[in-house]
Design a protein around this motif. Structure first.
Motif, PDB file in Angstrom:
ATOM      1  N   ALA A   1     -41.903  16.009  17.526  1.00  0.00           N
ATOM      2  CA  ALA A   1     -41.146  15.346  16.465  1.00  0.00           C
ATOM      3  C   ALA A   1     -40.725  16.323  15.380  1.00  0.00           C
ATOM      4  N   GLY A   2     -41.246  17.549  15.433  1.00  0.00           N
ATOM      5  CA  GLY A   2     -40.841  18.575  14.479  1.00  0.00           C
ATOM      6  C   GLY A   2     -39.619  19.352  14.915  1.00  0.00           C
ATOM      7  N   ILE A   3     -38.968  18.868  15.959  1.00  0.00           N
ATOM      8  CA  ILE A   3     -37.763  19.490  16.514  1.00  0.00           C
ATOM      9  C   ILE A   3     -36.712  18.406  16.711  1.00  0.00           C
ATOM     10  N   ALA A   4     -35.458  18.695  16.391  1.00  0.00           N
ATOM     11  CA  ALA A   4     -34.367  17.739  16.618  1.00  0.00           C
ATOM     12  C   ALA A   4     -33.370  18.349  17.593  1.00  0.00           C
ATOM     13  N   THR A   5     -33.436  17.941  18.857  1.00  0.00           N
ATOM     14  CA  THR A   5     -32.505  18.480  19.854  1.00  0.00           C
ATOM     15  C   THR A   5     -31.190  17.706  19.881  1.00  0.00           C
ATOM     16  N   ASP A   6     -31.199  16.495  19.306  1.00  0.00           N
ATOM     17  CA  ASP A   6     -30.027  15.619  19.375  1.00  0.00           C
ATOM     18  C   ASP A   6     -29.538  15.450  20.810  1.00  0.00           C
ATOM     19  N   GLY A   7     -30.474  15.437  21.743  1.00  0.00           N
ATOM     20  CA  GLY A   7     -30.131  15.198  23.145  1.00  0.00           C
ATOM     21  C   GLY A   7     -29.601  16.396  23.886  1.00  0.00           C
ATOM     22  N   GLN A   8     -29.551  17.552  23.248  1.00  0.00           N
ATOM     23  CA  GLN A   8     -29.060  18.741  23.947  1.00  0.00           C
ATOM     24  C   GLN A   8     -30.051  19.140  25.033  1.00  0.00           C
ATOM     25  N   PRO A   9     -29.599  19.317  26.274  1.00  0.00           N
ATOM     26  CA  PRO A   9     -30.519  19.651  27.372  1.00  0.00           C
ATOM     27  C   PRO A   9     -31.082  21.059  27.214  1.00  0.00           C
ATOM     28  N   GLU A  10     -32.329  21.209  27.625  1.00  0.00           N
ATOM     29  CA  GLU A  10     -32.941  22.527  27.574  1.00  0.00           C
ATOM     30  C   GLU A  10     -32.299  23.443  28.608  1.00  0.00           C
ATOM     31  N   PRO A  11     -31.902  24.643  28.220  1.00  0.00           N
ATOM     32  CA  PRO A  11     -31.307  25.558  29.195  1.00  0.00           C
ATOM     33  C   PRO A  11     -32.348  26.020  30.205  1.00  0.00           C
ATOM     34  N   ALA A  12     -31.948  26.092  31.453  1.00  0.00           N
ATOM     35  CA  ALA A  12     -32.855  26.531  32.506  1.00  0.00           C
ATOM     36  C   ALA A  12     -33.080  28.039  32.404  1.00  0.00           C
ATOM     37  N   PHE A  13     -34.241  28.463  32.805  1.00  0.00           N
ATOM     38  CA  PHE A  13     -34.509  29.896  32.866  1.00  0.00           C
ATOM     39  C   PHE A  13     -33.763  30.480  34.067  1.00  0.00           C
ATOM     40  N   THR A  14     -33.131  31.605  33.862  1.00  0.00           N
ATOM     41  CA  THR A  14     -32.383  32.241  34.946  1.00  0.00           C
ATOM     42  C   THR A  14     -33.239  33.248  35.702  1.00  0.00           C
ATOM     43  N   ARG A  15     -34.381  33.622  35.117  1.00  0.00           N
ATOM     44  CA  ARG A  15     -35.320  34.523  35.784  1.00  0.00           C
ATOM     45  C   ARG A  15     -36.731  33.957  35.649  1.00  0.00           C
ATOM     46  N   ASN A  16     -37.687  34.606  36.254  1.00  0.00           N
ATOM     47  CA  ASN A  16     -39.058  34.118  36.231  1.00  0.00           C
ATOM     48  C   ASN A  16     -39.529  33.960  34.786  1.00  0.00           C
ATOM     49  N   PRO A  17     -39.871  32.746  34.347  1.00  0.00           N
ATOM     50  CA  PRO A  17     -40.207  32.522  32.938  1.00  0.00           C
ATOM     51  C   PRO A  17     -41.561  33.091  32.531  1.00  0.00           C
ATOM     52  N   GLU A  18     -42.404  33.468  33.487  1.00  0.00           N
ATOM     53  CA  GLU A  18     -43.659  34.121  33.130  1.00  0.00           C
ATOM     54  C   GLU A  18     -43.449  35.610  32.863  1.00  0.00           C
TER      55      GLU A  18
ATOM     56  N   ALA B   1     -35.217  24.573  14.562  1.00  0.00           N
ATOM     57  CA  ALA B   1     -35.496  23.155  14.322  1.00  0.00           C
ATOM     58  C   ALA B   1     -34.347  22.276  14.793  1.00  0.00           C
ATOM     59  N   TRP B   2     -33.126  22.805  14.664  1.00  0.00           N
ATOM     60  CA  TRP B   2     -31.932  22.001  14.974  1.00  0.00           C
ATOM     61  C   TRP B   2     -30.731  22.934  14.950  1.00  0.00           C
ATOM     62  N   ARG B   3     -29.660  22.538  15.597  1.00  0.00           N
ATOM     63  CA  ARG B   3     -28.434  23.319  15.532  1.00  0.00           C
ATOM     64  C   ARG B   3     -27.233  22.392  15.685  1.00  0.00           C
ATOM     65  N   SER B   4     -26.107  22.842  15.200  1.00  0.00           N
ATOM     66  CA  SER B   4     -24.854  22.109  15.343  1.00  0.00           C
ATOM     67  C   SER B   4     -23.786  23.081  15.824  1.00  0.00           C
ATOM     68  N   GLU B   5     -23.075  22.692  16.848  1.00  0.00           N
ATOM     69  CA  GLU B   5     -22.056  23.572  17.433  1.00  0.00           C
ATOM     70  C   GLU B   5     -20.958  23.920  16.444  1.00  0.00           C
ATOM     71  N   GLY B   6     -20.571  22.960  15.628  1.00  0.00           N
ATOM     72  CA  GLY B   6     -19.500  23.194  14.655  1.00  0.00           C
ATOM     73  C   GLY B   6     -19.815  22.524  13.330  1.00  0.00           C
ATOM     74  N   LEU B   7     -18.823  22.439  12.484  1.00  0.00           N
ATOM     75  CA  LEU B   7     -18.991  21.844  11.162  1.00  0.00           C
ATOM     76  C   LEU B   7     -18.969  20.324  11.277  1.00  0.00           C
ATOM     77  N   ALA B   8     -19.970  19.671  10.735  1.00  0.00           N
ATOM     78  CA  ALA B   8     -20.044  18.209  10.771  1.00  0.00           C
ATOM     79  C   ALA B   8     -19.083  17.619   9.757  1.00  0.00           C
ATOM     80  N   ALA B   9     -18.711  16.360   9.979  1.00  0.00           N
ATOM     81  CA  ALA B   9     -17.825  15.674   9.032  1.00  0.00           C
ATOM     82  C   ALA B   9     -18.484  15.554   7.664  1.00  0.00           C
TER      83      ALA B   9
END
Length: 584
Positions: free
Chosen positions: A441-458, A560-568
């Motif tokens: 709850a300390g993170i606001a993704t606004d539904g943005q999907p988590e990007p997949a790891f392209t290489r071994n995440p360990e 914590a959160w991000r926005s692609e562009g400027l909000a209204a």
């Protein structure tokens, strides 16, 4: 009435407790730390110090980070991880580790402004502790935790002065149990654990001996010694670990835990050391011997009410992967800013619930990884033919066959090379150290999907501004030839907004919300002719938002959160996000 009052009482002054105290004091929070012993760590138990931990020291101040490097063995002498029959004996193989392989070194340099190093706990702990005390922490040594009772307003803790034997009480708003692998705070709190304690036995033998002629040409912090017929138990083979190059050392040597804890005298310890070194005439000085157990146990919940646990109290595991003190210090980095904001009225108590949501998964991950790393020595034993017999003569014969001609020996050599190379999962698991992506709850993704790891995440760290991830590092440039990491612009107990040209409205919104919520908010515009410029273009490539977008960063460097562009309505959008995250 309690004898002493404070905002936060911390039980334990190890890496977790001292880091938490130093951070709280830096944030202006009154705190008290107690230690049941007369002083700090007297043995160099933890030592591998990864980049993320050095970033915490950097956040405490560049002078703190610099002193860490001053006392540490540098990364360039850490990595020639050697497998041998004795330090002075035959070498079986070698593996470049801890970011010293050229490809791994490049990843390290691109990932962080800080460098990995070997900083023994006997140096790390005093550095954190003195930073805490210098900034206001009230510390009491020879003082042990006895019990606690919490209510709706705070916690009353009974402590005992071990010099006088007298009990006294401390009233605090919050209590932090950083009291180690046998934590009484966690026990009294009734935290739920999974796993098992005491799965194997091991001992530490600290000694002094000048091994320069055997190791300086292949510098490392770890030398793994395998001798057929030796009963090494514990971690599976004898380990000779460098404390100070090249004359202070620590041996990890196993014992059969089913037979109880052995009595170990200096004569026994010296015999083990001489066997592992392989030089009967070398001068050796045994300085201490201690026993410990290999554990495989972690807390599934790290807090109840106003009481929190951290460090070895909630993740109990062997030293494999060098994760112990690193994770402990990062526990403190996660919790301290939350406590500070709640105590200052800048956040609601719900924010504190995110500590378990974010750190319990990390505890599980590192305990699992550390114990799995022990098991991954098995293929090395198998490749050397040591699992086919318990007869030392036969075992030696099996090892010797790898030196013969013929297809069988060639296959054995290939299997040994592959088994040693696979230990990269223990000795260069950069992703395990850096890839923590919080979901709470300390993170606001606004539904943005988590990007997949392209290489071994360990093995590999992948930077992203996806909310929950640690902010990507990129070098920026300011006036007067100043150079700073993106991480340097953030942290220090404050939320930070990073935007570009076109994002001035986010800066204005930050100023508005800072005044409205009484919350310290810092905003930076990054771009040409701005205070901070992205000359390499690395930040533009890493930020994953447009020039008019924004990345909101928590005090612990996690997005914590991000926005692609400027909000209204930038102020309205930022208000919504902050109130949600901070439980306002």
């Amino acid at each position: 009435m309690a004898d002493i009052e404070t905002d936060v009482l911390i039980i334990g002054t190890g890496p977790a407790g001292s880091a938490t105290a130093a951070l709280l004091a830096s944030y202006g929070v009154e705190n008290m730390a107690i230690n049941r012993y007369r002083w700090l760590a007297n043995t160099p138990r933890a030592h591998i110090t990864n980049q993320r931990t050095m970033e915490v020291l950097r956040d405490l101040g560049r002078e703190v980070e610099a002193e860490g490097y001053l006392h540490a063995s540098p990364q360039e002498i850490m990595g020639e991880n050697v497998f041998c029959t004795a330090i002075a004996g035959e070498e079986l193989g070698r593996l470049k580790t801890w970011g010293t392989h050229p490809t791994s070194k490049a990843e390290h340099l691109l990932s962080s402004p800080s460098e990995m190093n070997d900083l023994p706990q006997t140096f790390m702990e005093p550095l954190l502790f003195k930073t805490a005390c210098a900034r206001g922490t009230q510390a009491r040594m020879s003082t042990e935790y006895v019990s606690h009772v919490q209510d709706a307003e705070g916690v009353t803790t009974t402590c005992r002065d071990r010099l006088t034997g007298k009990d006294f009480t401390v009233r605090s708003k919050y209590l932090v149990g950083a009291d180690g692998g046998n934590s009484l705070v966690a026990q009294h709190l009734g935290l739920p654990f999974e796993g098992k304690m005491g799965v194997a036995g091991s001992m530490n033998i600290l000694f002094k001996a000048d091994l320069t002629r055997y190791v300086a040409h292949r510098p490392s912090v770890l030398y793994w010694v395998l001798q057929p017929g030796s009963n090494v138990g514990g971690i599976g083979m004898g380990l000779v670990r460098m404390i100070r190059p090249w004359n202070e050392w620590l041996i990890n040597w196993g014992y059969d835990i089913s037979q109880g804890v052995p009595d170990v005298d200096n004569a026994f310890a010296e015999g083990v050391a001489r066997d592992l070194i392989g030089d009967p005439d070398i001068d050796i000085e045994i300085t201490s011997v201690s026993t410990w157990t290999v554990n495989n146990c972690y807390a599934t919940r790290t807090q109840k009410g106003r009481v929190f646990c951290m460090g070895d109290a909630i993740h109990r595991h062997p030293p494999s992967n060098g994760l112990g003190s690193n994770t402990s210090i990062q526990d403190g980095f996660n919790l301290a800013w939350k406590l500070a904001m709640v105590l200052k009225g800048q956040a609601g108590p719900g924010l504190l619930e995110t500590y378990t949501e974010e750190r319990a998964p990390v505890a599980r991950q590192i305990v699992t990884r550390a114990n799995q790393s022990i098991e991954e020595f098995g293929p090395i034993f198998g490749a050397l033919g040591l699992l086919d017999s318990i007869d030392p003569v036969k075992m030696q014969e099996n090892m010797d066959r790898r030196c013969e001609d013929g297809s069988a020996a060639e296959s054995q050599r290939a299997a040994l090379r592959e088994a040693i190379a696979f230990k990269v999962y223990e000795f260069d698991a950069h992703g395990v150290e850096m890839n923590h992506r919080y979901k709470s709850a300390g993170i606001a993704t606004d539904g943005q999907p988590e990007p997949a790891f392209t290489r071994n995440p360990e093995l590999h760290f992948e930077q992203t501004t996806w909310p929950g991830a640690r902010l990507p590092h990129a070098w920026l440039f300011g006036e007067g030839n100043r150079k700073a990491s993106t991480l340097d612009l953030c942290g220090h107990g404050k939320f930070t907004l990073l935007t570009g040209i076109g994002g001035q409205a986010w800066v204005d919104a930050a100023e508005t919300l800072s005044a409205e919520l009484g919350l310290p908010l810092v905003a930076h515009v990054i771009g040409p002719r701005q205070t901070w410029q992205d000359h390499y273009g690395d930040w533009a490539r890493a930020r994953e938002v447009g020039d008019a977008g924004v990345v909101l960063v928590r005090p612990d460097h996690h997005v914590a959160w991000r926005s692609e562009g400027l909000a209204a309505d930038p102020a309205g959008e930022l208000r919504r996000v902050l109130k949600t995250i901070l439980d306002l």
